[in-house]
Design an enzyme around this catalytic site. Structure first.
Site, PDB file in Angstrom:
ATOM      1  NE  ARG A 240       0.786 -76.919 -14.936  1.00 37.51           N
ATOM      2  CZ  ARG A 240       0.171 -77.999 -15.430  1.00 37.51           C
ATOM      3  NH1 ARG A 240      -0.521 -77.910 -16.556  1.00 37.51           N
ATOM      4  NH2 ARG A 240       0.234 -79.151 -14.783  1.00 37.51           N
ATOM      5  CD  GLU A 269      -5.282 -72.932 -14.909  1.00 39.78           C
ATOM      6  OE1 GLU A 269      -5.695 -73.967 -14.374  1.00 39.78           O
ATOM      7  OE2 GLU A 269      -4.546 -72.911 -15.895  1.00 39.78           O
ATOM      8  CG  HIS A 287      -6.051 -76.702 -16.896  1.00 37.36           C
ATOM      9  ND1 HIS A 287      -5.096 -76.162 -16.084  1.00 37.36           N
ATOM     10  CD2 HIS A 287      -5.441 -77.748 -17.522  1.00 37.36           C
ATOM     11  CE1 HIS A 287      -3.961 -76.846 -16.187  1.00 37.36           C
ATOM     12  NE2 HIS A 287      -4.161 -77.815 -17.069  1.00 37.36           N
TER      13      HIS A 287
HETATM   14  C1  DGY Z   1      -1.231 -81.864 -16.647  1.00 35.64           C
HETATM   15  O1  DGY Z   1      -1.319 -83.084 -16.514  1.00 35.64           O
HETATM   16  O2  DGY Z   1      -0.231 -81.239 -16.318  1.00 35.64           O
HETATM   17  C2  DGY Z   1      -2.419 -81.203 -17.231  1.00 35.64           C
HETATM   18  O3  DGY Z   1      -2.319 -79.832 -17.234  1.00 35.64           O
HETATM   19  C3  DGY Z   1      -3.673 -81.700 -16.527  1.00 35.64           C
HETATM   20  O4  DGY Z   1      -4.741 -81.566 -17.378  1.00 35.64           O
END
Ligand code: DGY
Length: 321
Positions: A240, A269, A287
Protein backbone atom coordinates in the site's frame (compact mmCIF):
# COMPACT_ATOMS: atom_id res chain seq x y z
CA UNK A 1 -43.28 -13.34 -11.03
CA UNK A 2 -41.66 -11.74 -7.98
CA UNK A 3 -37.88 -11.80 -8.04
CA UNK A 4 -36.83 -13.34 -4.72
CA UNK A 5 -33.10 -13.22 -5.38
CA UNK A 6 -31.08 -11.15 -2.87
CA UNK A 7 -30.03 -7.66 -3.89
CA UNK A 8 -26.36 -7.02 -4.59
CA UNK A 9 -24.43 -3.80 -5.07
CA UNK A 10 -21.31 -4.12 -7.18
CA UNK A 11 -19.20 -0.98 -7.17
CA UNK A 12 -17.23 -2.01 -10.27
CA UNK A 13 -17.61 -4.27 -13.25
CA UNK A 14 -15.82 -7.56 -12.51
CA UNK A 15 -14.34 -10.06 -15.01
CA UNK A 16 -16.93 -11.80 -17.23
CA UNK A 17 -16.94 -15.23 -15.52
CA UNK A 18 -17.77 -13.50 -12.22
CA UNK A 19 -20.40 -11.24 -13.80
CA UNK A 20 -22.14 -14.29 -15.29
CA UNK A 21 -22.60 -15.81 -11.83
CA UNK A 22 -23.58 -12.49 -10.28
CA UNK A 23 -26.31 -11.93 -12.88
CA UNK A 24 -27.70 -15.42 -12.34
CA UNK A 25 -27.84 -15.31 -8.54
CA UNK A 26 -28.59 -11.69 -7.64
CA UNK A 27 -30.67 -8.67 -8.48
CA UNK A 28 -28.22 -5.85 -9.12
CA UNK A 29 -29.29 -2.59 -7.51
CA UNK A 30 -27.31 -0.64 -10.11
CA UNK A 31 -25.59 -1.68 -13.33
CA UNK A 32 -21.85 -1.59 -12.48
CA UNK A 33 -19.46 0.51 -14.54
CA UNK A 34 -15.73 0.20 -15.07
CA UNK A 35 -15.02 3.42 -13.15
CA UNK A 36 -14.85 4.26 -9.46
CA UNK A 37 -18.32 5.34 -8.28
CA UNK A 38 -18.71 8.85 -6.88
CA UNK A 39 -19.28 8.76 -3.10
CA UNK A 40 -23.06 9.53 -3.36
CA UNK A 41 -23.57 6.68 -5.88
CA UNK A 42 -21.54 4.34 -3.69
CA UNK A 43 -23.60 5.20 -0.66
CA UNK A 44 -26.88 4.86 -2.54
CA UNK A 45 -25.89 1.45 -3.87
CA UNK A 46 -24.84 0.22 -0.43
CA UNK A 47 -28.10 1.48 1.11
CA UNK A 48 -30.23 -0.45 -1.39
CA UNK A 49 -28.51 -3.83 -1.14
CA UNK A 50 -28.41 -6.90 1.09
CA UNK A 51 -24.82 -7.61 0.07
CA UNK A 52 -22.07 -5.68 -1.67
CA UNK A 53 -18.78 -6.23 -3.43
CA UNK A 54 -16.55 -3.15 -3.21
CA UNK A 55 -13.00 -2.45 -4.30
CA UNK A 56 -9.97 -0.88 -2.64
CA UNK A 57 -10.73 2.56 -4.14
CA UNK A 58 -14.13 2.71 -2.44
CA UNK A 59 -13.72 4.54 0.85
CA UNK A 60 -16.40 3.25 3.18
CA UNK A 61 -16.73 5.42 6.25
CA UNK A 62 -18.73 5.11 9.46
CA UNK A 63 -21.53 7.33 8.16
CA UNK A 64 -22.07 5.14 5.10
CA UNK A 65 -21.91 1.97 7.18
CA UNK A 66 -24.57 3.25 9.57
CA UNK A 67 -26.76 4.48 6.70
CA UNK A 68 -26.70 1.10 4.89
CA UNK A 69 -29.13 -0.60 7.24
CA UNK A 70 -30.16 -3.44 4.89
CA UNK A 71 -26.59 -4.44 4.18
CA UNK A 72 -25.46 -7.69 5.80
CA UNK A 73 -22.06 -8.15 4.20
CA UNK A 74 -19.43 -5.99 2.59
CA UNK A 75 -17.17 -8.24 0.54
CA UNK A 76 -13.98 -6.32 -0.22
CA UNK A 77 -12.55 -7.37 -3.59
CA UNK A 78 -8.97 -7.21 -2.23
CA UNK A 79 -6.86 -8.75 0.48
CA UNK A 80 -6.20 -5.33 2.05
CA UNK A 81 -9.18 -3.65 3.70
CA UNK A 82 -7.81 -0.30 4.84
CA UNK A 83 -10.53 1.38 2.72
CA UNK A 84 -13.22 0.30 5.21
CA UNK A 85 -13.89 1.69 8.68
CA UNK A 86 -13.72 -1.69 10.43
CA UNK A 87 -14.48 -0.28 13.87
CA UNK A 88 -17.75 1.18 12.57
CA UNK A 89 -18.58 -2.11 10.84
CA UNK A 90 -18.01 -3.94 14.11
CA UNK A 91 -20.26 -1.56 16.05
CA UNK A 92 -23.00 -1.92 13.45
CA UNK A 93 -22.56 -5.74 13.20
CA UNK A 94 -21.75 -5.53 9.49
CA UNK A 95 -19.67 -8.44 8.25
CA UNK A 96 -16.61 -7.47 6.22
CA UNK A 97 -14.64 -10.05 4.24
CA UNK A 98 -11.50 -9.99 2.08
CA UNK A 99 -9.86 -12.21 -0.56
CA UNK A 100 -6.66 -13.74 0.85
CA UNK A 101 -4.64 -16.56 -0.78
CA UNK A 102 -6.01 -16.34 -4.32
CA UNK A 103 -3.87 -13.33 -5.22
CA UNK A 104 -0.69 -14.37 -3.40
CA UNK A 105 1.09 -15.82 -6.45
CA UNK A 106 0.02 -13.00 -8.78
CA UNK A 107 1.27 -10.35 -6.35
CA UNK A 108 4.54 -12.18 -5.59
CA UNK A 109 5.18 -12.60 -9.33
CA UNK A 110 4.56 -8.91 -9.95
CA UNK A 111 6.93 -8.05 -7.12
CA UNK A 112 9.65 -9.96 -8.92
CA UNK A 113 8.74 -8.28 -12.21
CA UNK A 114 9.33 -4.94 -10.46
CA UNK A 115 12.57 -6.09 -8.82
CA UNK A 116 14.02 -7.16 -12.15
CA UNK A 117 12.58 -4.28 -14.17
CA UNK A 118 14.03 -1.75 -11.72
CA UNK A 119 17.45 -3.34 -11.28
CA UNK A 120 17.89 -4.16 -14.98
CA UNK A 121 16.43 -0.93 -16.41
CA UNK A 122 13.85 -2.81 -18.46
CA UNK A 123 11.57 0.20 -18.99
CA UNK A 124 14.42 2.44 -20.13
CA UNK A 125 15.53 -0.28 -22.55
CA UNK A 126 12.02 -0.62 -23.98
CA UNK A 127 11.78 3.16 -24.41
CA UNK A 128 15.14 3.28 -26.19
CA UNK A 129 14.18 0.63 -28.72
CA UNK A 130 10.78 2.23 -29.37
CA UNK A 131 12.35 5.68 -29.80
CA UNK A 132 14.25 4.60 -32.90
CA UNK A 133 17.44 6.00 -31.30
CA UNK A 134 19.02 2.66 -30.51
CA UNK A 135 22.28 2.40 -32.41
CA UNK A 136 23.02 -1.23 -31.55
CA UNK A 137 24.67 -3.25 -28.81
CA UNK A 138 27.19 -1.43 -26.69
CA UNK A 139 29.40 -2.66 -23.83
CA UNK A 140 28.37 0.29 -21.66
CA UNK A 141 24.71 0.69 -22.55
CA UNK A 142 22.03 0.73 -19.83
CA UNK A 143 24.08 -1.23 -17.35
CA UNK A 144 21.96 -2.26 -14.41
CA UNK A 145 22.50 -3.97 -11.10
CA UNK A 146 22.93 -7.74 -10.79
CA UNK A 147 20.38 -9.17 -8.35
CA UNK A 148 21.56 -12.79 -8.32
CA UNK A 149 23.33 -13.60 -5.06
CA UNK A 150 22.39 -10.25 -3.48
CA UNK A 151 20.47 -9.90 -0.22
CA UNK A 152 16.69 -9.72 -0.39
CA UNK A 153 15.08 -7.85 2.52
CA UNK A 154 11.38 -8.47 3.05
CA UNK A 155 9.29 -6.28 5.34
CA UNK A 156 6.21 -8.27 6.37
CA UNK A 157 6.27 -12.07 6.23
CA UNK A 158 2.63 -12.91 5.62
CA UNK A 159 1.48 -14.98 2.67
CA UNK A 160 2.78 -12.62 -0.01
CA UNK A 161 6.09 -11.93 1.75
CA UNK A 162 6.69 -15.67 2.01
CA UNK A 163 5.79 -16.26 -1.65
CA UNK A 164 8.29 -13.56 -2.64
CA UNK A 165 10.94 -15.22 -0.44
CA UNK A 166 10.29 -18.64 -2.00
CA UNK A 167 10.95 -17.19 -5.45
CA UNK A 168 14.38 -15.90 -4.30
CA UNK A 169 15.86 -19.43 -4.42
CA UNK A 170 16.31 -19.30 -8.18
CA UNK A 171 18.28 -16.07 -7.81
CA UNK A 172 20.40 -17.50 -4.96
CA UNK A 173 19.39 -14.49 -2.88
CA UNK A 174 19.71 -14.89 0.90
CA UNK A 175 16.47 -13.75 2.55
CA UNK A 176 16.37 -11.39 5.53
CA UNK A 177 12.99 -10.32 6.84
CA UNK A 178 11.44 -7.98 9.33
CA UNK A 179 8.13 -8.67 10.98
CA UNK A 180 6.64 -6.97 13.99
CA UNK A 181 5.85 -10.35 15.59
CA UNK A 182 8.98 -12.48 15.08
CA UNK A 183 7.65 -15.11 17.49
CA UNK A 184 4.72 -15.79 15.18
CA UNK A 185 7.21 -16.59 12.40
CA UNK A 186 8.74 -19.69 14.01
CA UNK A 187 7.52 -21.98 11.20
CA UNK A 188 9.50 -20.10 8.55
CA UNK A 189 12.56 -21.76 6.97
CA UNK A 190 15.64 -21.32 9.18
CA UNK A 191 17.67 -19.85 6.36
CA UNK A 192 15.35 -16.84 6.26
CA UNK A 193 16.84 -14.67 8.97
CA UNK A 194 14.91 -12.14 11.05
CA UNK A 195 16.32 -8.64 11.43
CA UNK A 196 15.27 -5.43 13.14
CA UNK A 197 13.95 -2.89 10.63
CA UNK A 198 17.14 -0.88 11.01
CA UNK A 199 19.42 -3.84 10.35
CA UNK A 200 17.33 -5.17 7.48
CA UNK A 201 17.37 -1.81 5.70
CA UNK A 202 21.13 -1.53 6.19
CA UNK A 203 21.87 -5.03 4.92
CA UNK A 204 19.51 -5.61 1.98
CA UNK A 205 20.29 -4.90 -1.65
CA UNK A 206 16.61 -5.14 -2.52
CA UNK A 207 13.98 -4.16 0.05
CA UNK A 208 10.40 -5.20 -0.66
CA UNK A 209 7.32 -4.29 1.38
CA UNK A 210 4.50 -6.74 2.12
CA UNK A 211 2.53 -5.25 5.01
CA UNK A 212 -1.07 -4.21 5.46
CA UNK A 213 -1.72 -0.47 5.79
CA UNK A 214 -2.67 0.34 9.38
CA UNK A 215 -2.03 3.37 11.60
CA UNK A 216 1.15 1.56 12.76
CA UNK A 217 2.51 1.05 9.23
CA UNK A 218 1.57 4.47 7.82
CA UNK A 219 4.87 6.11 6.72
CA UNK A 220 6.81 3.24 8.27
CA UNK A 221 9.42 4.04 5.63
CA UNK A 222 10.33 7.72 5.77
CA UNK A 223 13.44 9.84 5.37
CA UNK A 224 15.19 8.29 8.37
CA UNK A 225 14.54 4.68 7.26
CA UNK A 226 15.56 5.42 3.64
CA UNK A 227 18.81 6.86 4.95
CA UNK A 228 19.55 3.48 6.61
CA UNK A 229 19.53 1.81 3.17
CA UNK A 230 22.62 1.28 1.01
CA UNK A 231 23.11 3.83 -1.79
CA UNK A 232 23.12 0.87 -4.22
CA UNK A 233 19.84 -0.61 -2.91
CA UNK A 234 16.38 -0.66 -4.46
CA UNK A 235 13.02 -0.42 -2.74
CA UNK A 236 9.92 -2.16 -4.06
CA UNK A 237 6.35 -1.54 -2.90
CA UNK A 238 3.43 -3.69 -4.05
CA UNK A 239 1.56 -3.40 -0.71
CA UNK A 240 0.00 0.00 0.00
CA UNK A 241 1.35 3.41 -0.99
CA UNK A 242 1.04 5.24 2.35
CA UNK A 243 3.45 2.78 4.00
CA UNK A 244 6.18 4.80 2.26
CA UNK A 245 6.43 8.57 2.64
CA UNK A 246 6.38 9.42 -1.09
CA UNK A 247 7.97 12.86 -0.61
CA UNK A 248 10.83 11.34 1.37
CA UNK A 249 11.25 8.65 -1.28
CA UNK A 250 11.50 11.23 -4.07
CA UNK A 251 14.12 13.08 -2.06
CA UNK A 252 16.10 9.88 -1.37
CA UNK A 253 16.07 9.03 -5.09
CA UNK A 254 17.02 12.53 -6.23
CA UNK A 255 19.89 12.75 -3.77
CA UNK A 256 21.04 9.18 -4.52
CA UNK A 257 20.53 8.00 -0.97
CA UNK A 258 19.13 4.86 -2.64
CA UNK A 259 19.57 3.58 -6.21
CA UNK A 260 16.02 3.07 -7.39
CA UNK A 261 12.41 2.13 -6.68
CA UNK A 262 9.77 -0.12 -8.18
CA UNK A 263 6.28 1.01 -7.24
CA UNK A 264 2.87 -0.51 -7.86
CA UNK A 265 1.08 1.55 -5.21
CA UNK A 266 0.99 5.24 -4.24
CA UNK A 267 -0.05 7.49 -1.39
CA UNK A 268 -2.98 9.10 -3.25
CA UNK A 269 -3.94 6.73 -6.06
CA UNK A 270 -4.36 7.41 -8.92
CA UNK A 271 -2.39 10.63 -8.36
CA UNK A 272 1.35 10.24 -7.95
CA UNK A 273 4.00 12.60 -6.63
CA UNK A 274 4.80 14.81 -9.64
CA UNK A 275 8.56 14.19 -9.40
CA UNK A 276 8.29 10.39 -9.56
CA UNK A 277 7.50 10.26 -13.27
CA UNK A 278 10.64 12.27 -14.03
CA UNK A 279 13.01 9.87 -12.32
CA UNK A 280 14.57 7.27 -14.61
CA UNK A 281 15.59 5.02 -11.75
CA UNK A 282 11.94 4.39 -10.90
CA UNK A 283 9.52 1.89 -12.44
CA UNK A 284 5.88 2.83 -11.98
CA UNK A 285 2.97 0.43 -12.38
CA UNK A 286 -0.76 1.17 -11.99
CA UNK A 287 -1.55 -1.09 -8.99
CA UNK A 288 -1.35 -4.35 -10.95
CA UNK A 289 -0.40 -6.72 -8.10
CA UNK A 290 -3.39 -9.03 -8.45
CA UNK A 291 -4.06 -8.24 -12.12
CA UNK A 292 -4.11 -11.68 -13.70
CA UNK A 293 -7.36 -13.04 -15.10
CA UNK A 294 -6.98 -16.08 -12.87
CA UNK A 295 -6.52 -14.08 -9.66
CA UNK A 296 -9.23 -11.55 -10.47
CA UNK A 297 -11.77 -14.30 -11.22
CA UNK A 298 -10.83 -16.16 -8.05
CA UNK A 299 -11.15 -12.93 -6.03
CA UNK A 300 -14.71 -12.57 -7.36
CA UNK A 301 -15.52 -16.18 -6.51
CA UNK A 302 -14.18 -15.70 -2.97
CA UNK A 303 -16.41 -12.63 -2.55
CA UNK A 304 -19.42 -14.62 -3.77
CA UNK A 305 -18.65 -17.54 -1.44
CA UNK A 306 -18.51 -15.17 1.52
CA UNK A 307 -21.75 -13.47 0.51
CA UNK A 308 -23.53 -16.78 0.05
CA UNK A 309 -22.41 -17.96 3.49
CA UNK A 310 -23.65 -14.81 5.22
CA UNK A 311 -26.97 -14.71 3.36
CA UNK A 312 -27.52 -18.35 4.36
CA UNK A 313 -26.75 -17.56 8.01
CA UNK A 314 -23.36 -19.29 8.02
CA UNK A 315 -19.95 -17.97 9.04
CA UNK A 316 -18.13 -16.20 6.22
CA UNK A 317 -14.85 -18.00 5.46
CA UNK A 318 -12.88 -14.75 5.15
CA UNK A 319 -14.45 -12.53 7.76
CA UNK A 320 -12.18 -9.74 9.00
CA UNK A 321 -14.58 -8.02 11.44
C1 DGY B 1 -5.24 -6.22 -2.63
O1 DGY B 1 -5.94 -7.21 -2.82
O2 DGY B 1 -5.16 -5.68 -1.54
C2 DGY B 1 -4.50 -5.72 -3.81
O3 DGY B 1 -3.85 -4.54 -3.57
C3 DGY B 1 -5.45 -5.64 -5.00
O4 DGY B 1 -4.72 -5.74 -6.16
Amino acid sequence: MIDTRPTLYLSRLLPDPVMAIVRERFQLVQEPLDVLPAPPALREGLCRANAAIVTLGDLIDAETIHAATRLKILANYAVGYNNIDLAAAQVRGLIVTNTPDVLTDATADLTWALILATARRVVEGDALVRSGQWTGWSPTQLMGAEVSGKILGIIGMGRIGQAVAQRAVGFRMPVRYHTRQPNAATSLPREWEHRSLHDLLGEADVVTIHLPLTPATHHLIGACELAWMKPTAFIINTARGPIVDEGALVNALKTEIIAGAGLDVYEQEPTIHSALAELKQVVLLPHLGSATLHARVQMGLVCLKNIQAVLEGRLAPNQVT
